[in-house]
Structure formats: C-alpha cells, structure tokens
Design a protein around this motif. Structure first.
Motif, mmCIF file in Angstrom:
data_model
loop_
_atom_site.group_PDB
_atom_site.id
_atom_site.type_symbol
_atom_site.label_atom_id
_atom_site.label_comp_id
_atom_site.label_asym_id
_atom_site.label_seq_id
_atom_site.Cartn_x
_atom_site.Cartn_y
_atom_site.Cartn_z
ATOM 1 N N UNK A 111 49.475 -48.384 8.983
ATOM 2 C CA UNK A 111 49.678 -48.248 7.255
ATOM 3 C C UNK A 111 49.830 -46.888 7.082
ATOM 4 N N UNK A 112 51.049 -46.490 6.390
ATOM 5 C CA UNK A 112 50.964 -44.958 6.158
ATOM 6 C C UNK A 112 50.998 -44.271 5.161
ATOM 7 N N UNK A 113 50.633 -43.250 4.590
ATOM 8 C CA UNK A 113 49.993 -42.127 3.616
ATOM 9 C C UNK A 113 51.364 -41.022 3.347
ATOM 10 N N UNK A 114 51.840 -41.154 2.336
ATOM 11 C CA UNK A 114 52.846 -40.030 2.177
ATOM 12 C C UNK A 114 52.271 -39.032 1.364
ATOM 13 N N UNK A 115 51.342 -38.169 1.342
ATOM 14 C CA UNK A 115 50.868 -37.582 0.673
ATOM 15 C C UNK A 115 51.691 -35.678 0.945
ATOM 16 N N UNK A 116 51.603 -34.993 -0.715
ATOM 17 C CA UNK A 116 52.057 -33.694 -0.353
ATOM 18 C C UNK A 116 51.863 -32.514 0.282
ATOM 19 N N UNK A 117 52.520 -31.637 0.656
ATOM 20 C CA UNK A 117 52.160 -30.894 1.566
ATOM 21 C C UNK A 117 52.862 -29.585 1.035
ATOM 22 N N UNK A 118 52.370 -28.020 1.940
ATOM 23 C CA UNK A 118 53.559 -26.832 1.679
ATOM 24 C C UNK A 118 54.042 -27.233 2.863
ATOM 25 N N UNK A 119 55.593 -26.758 2.831
ATOM 26 C CA UNK A 119 56.433 -25.809 3.828
ATOM 27 C C UNK A 119 56.859 -25.205 3.232
ATOM 28 N N UNK A 120 57.123 -24.289 3.797
ATOM 29 C CA UNK A 120 58.395 -23.055 2.877
ATOM 30 C C UNK A 120 59.636 -22.977 2.860
ATOM 31 N N UNK A 121 59.760 -24.043 3.156
ATOM 32 C CA UNK A 121 61.854 -24.891 3.877
ATOM 33 C C UNK A 121 61.681 -25.545 2.594
ATOM 34 N N UNK A 122 61.434 -26.082 2.494
ATOM 35 C CA UNK A 122 61.685 -27.877 2.027
ATOM 36 C C UNK A 122 60.957 -27.838 0.529
ATOM 37 N N UNK A 123 61.247 -27.804 -0.493
ATOM 38 C CA UNK A 123 61.252 -28.630 -2.466
ATOM 39 C C UNK A 123 61.506 -29.963 -2.690
ATOM 40 N N UNK A 124 60.672 -31.097 -2.496
ATOM 41 C CA UNK A 124 59.149 -31.147 -2.741
ATOM 42 C C UNK A 124 59.257 -31.397 -0.922
ATOM 43 N N UNK A 125 57.857 -31.189 -0.149
ATOM 44 C CA UNK A 125 57.684 -31.028 1.125
ATOM 45 C C UNK A 125 56.457 -32.620 1.010
ATOM 46 N N UNK A 126 56.042 -32.860 2.285
ATOM 47 C CA UNK A 126 55.083 -33.885 2.207
ATOM 48 C C UNK A 126 55.130 -34.074 4.168
ATOM 49 N N UNK A 127 54.004 -34.669 3.897
ATOM 50 C CA UNK A 127 53.806 -35.343 4.967
ATOM 51 C C UNK A 127 52.791 -36.658 5.536
ATOM 52 N N UNK A 128 53.590 -37.072 6.817
ATOM 53 C CA UNK A 128 53.357 -38.868 6.826
ATOM 54 C C UNK A 128 51.750 -39.020 7.922
ATOM 55 N N UNK A 129 51.104 -39.407 6.643
ATOM 56 C CA UNK A 129 49.660 -39.910 7.943
ATOM 57 C C UNK A 129 50.027 -41.544 8.117
ATOM 58 N N UNK A 130 49.506 -41.519 9.679
ATOM 59 C CA UNK A 130 49.748 -43.291 9.991
ATOM 60 C C UNK A 130 48.505 -43.453 9.981
ATOM 61 N N UNK A 131 47.659 -44.850 10.082
ATOM 62 C CA UNK A 131 46.722 -45.337 10.147
ATOM 63 C C UNK A 131 46.884 -46.273 10.778
ATOM 64 N N UNK A 132 46.008 -46.801 12.091
ATOM 65 C CA UNK A 132 45.971 -47.750 12.853
ATOM 66 C C UNK A 132 44.831 -47.349 14.001
ATOM 67 N N UNK A 133 43.774 -48.314 14.694
ATOM 68 C CA UNK A 133 42.837 -48.819 14.839
ATOM 69 C C UNK A 133 41.650 -48.343 13.978
ATOM 70 N N UNK A 134 41.803 -48.378 12.648
ATOM 71 C CA UNK A 134 40.914 -48.011 12.501
ATOM 72 C C UNK A 134 40.643 -46.013 11.870
ATOM 73 N N UNK A 135 42.013 -45.464 12.336
ATOM 74 C CA UNK A 135 41.961 -44.132 12.358
ATOM 75 C C UNK A 135 43.078 -43.488 12.048
ATOM 76 N N UNK A 136 42.661 -42.484 11.540
ATOM 77 C CA UNK A 136 44.445 -41.720 10.870
ATOM 78 C C UNK A 136 44.838 -40.726 12.336
ATOM 79 N N UNK A 137 45.965 -40.958 12.105
ATOM 80 C CA UNK A 137 47.350 -40.086 12.544
ATOM 81 C C UNK A 137 47.731 -39.264 13.030
#
Length: 187
Positions: free
Chosen positions: A161-187
């Motif tokens: 499972x993935x989650x795209x969440x807002x984040x701050x990077x000073x060079x891009x707008x909008x900015x986001x990070x991706x969390x990857x969930x497998x084996x019961x944990x976020x990576x």
C-alpha cells in the motif's frame, strides 16, 4: 599404460562451459524500473554525467548562493572557470528533454549522480536516482499518486500500500513524499 589410458581425455567431447557471470543487482533493478515505466508509456532519457552549471543549477532556478552550489556539496570538475560539475541529480536530463521535445512528455531519467557526502550507512558520494517528468494537459496529483502506486506494486507486490502525503521541499511546489507499507510496516 593402463593407468594412462584410464586417465585419457577424449578430445572429441564438448568442452565444459564457463560461467559468464550475471548483472549487478543495481543494474537488474535499473532495468526492471525502466521496464515498468515503459509498460505504461514512458520513454527513458539519458544525459551526461559531467554537466555544466546551467543545466545542473541555473535552468532549475537554483540561485547563485544556493548551498548545493558549494564545494562541500558538489564535485566540481577542473578548471573551475568552465563551471563543470559531476551532476548532483538527473534533473538536467529533464531540462534537455524539455528543450528537445514538445509536449506531451512522459519520461523517466535514471542515472548515476554524485554528491560530496561522507560515506556512511545512509550516504554515499555516488548513487543511482530515477526522476520522472510528465507534461501533458489534465494531469493532477492523482495521476502521480496512481503512477507511484502502480510502480510500488510492480516492484514489491500487490499487497503493498502507498500513501502520498504533503511535505516541504524548498525547490518544488507542491511537494509530496511517498510512504510504502508492506509486511505491516511503513518503509
């Protein structure tokens, strides 16, 4: 004589093959990433590893006083007046693509990059990176989310499972990070 005939080599038999080796895991992963993105219509672009200042910084709106332009973060190639660097990201490939191709553009830019990082468990001065660029009409963050979800499932399996969440990077707008969930944990 009996011993010699028992040990004789039959030169009419085919020779034994030698192992030819295999691809490095980084290269196998690189090829898999390219295959996944090609399967959904992306092209693959490449560019020089020694870049000029304009492609590596200026065209990306990095100001003259930006920390990435410092000797501590970037490998400069002699002579310094030529303003050549070992590329710090594959973004210059995106610039070259935009200069040479009209939209729509769907491209990934995999490649080796260089930063003046101290070698430790989480940093290395040479690493591989894949950047993507999409320029088309009616493209949204939902398209990005779907593309990254498809990629993660293709690499790690359908139970990811993935989650795209807002984040701050000073060079891009909008900015986001991706969390990857497998084996019961976020990576």
């Amino acid at each position: 004589e009996a011993r010699l005939s028992a040990e004789a080599i039959d030169i009419t038999l085919p020779g034994r093959g030698q192992d030819v080796g295999s691809l490095h895991p980084v290269m196998r992963t690189w090829e898999r990433v390219e295959q996944i993105f090609r399967s959904i219509g992306f092209d693959v672009a490449d560019g020089p590893e020694i870049e000029n200042d304009w492609f590596n910084f200026t065209a990306l709106n990095s100001p003259e006083n930006h920390p990435a332009r410092s000797m501590q973060d970037t490998f400069f190639v002699e002579p310094l007046e030529a303003k050549l660097v070992l590329r710090t990201h594959t973004s210059p490939v995106q610039i070259r693509t935009m200069l040479n191709q009209k939209p729509p553009i769907y491209v990934i830019c995999p490649g080796k990059t260089y930063r003046a990082d101290e070698l430790d468990a989480t940093h290395t001065p040479v690493f591989h990176q894949v950047e993507g660029l999409v320029i088309d009409t009616n493209i949204t963050m939902a398209d990005l989310n779907g593309t990254l979800d498809y990629f993660a499932k293709s690499i790690f399996g359908d139970d990811v499972k993935t989650r795209l969440r807002p984040s701050f990077f000073p060079f891009t707008e909008p900015s986001a990070e991706v969390d990857i969930f497998f084996n019961g944990r976020c990576h």
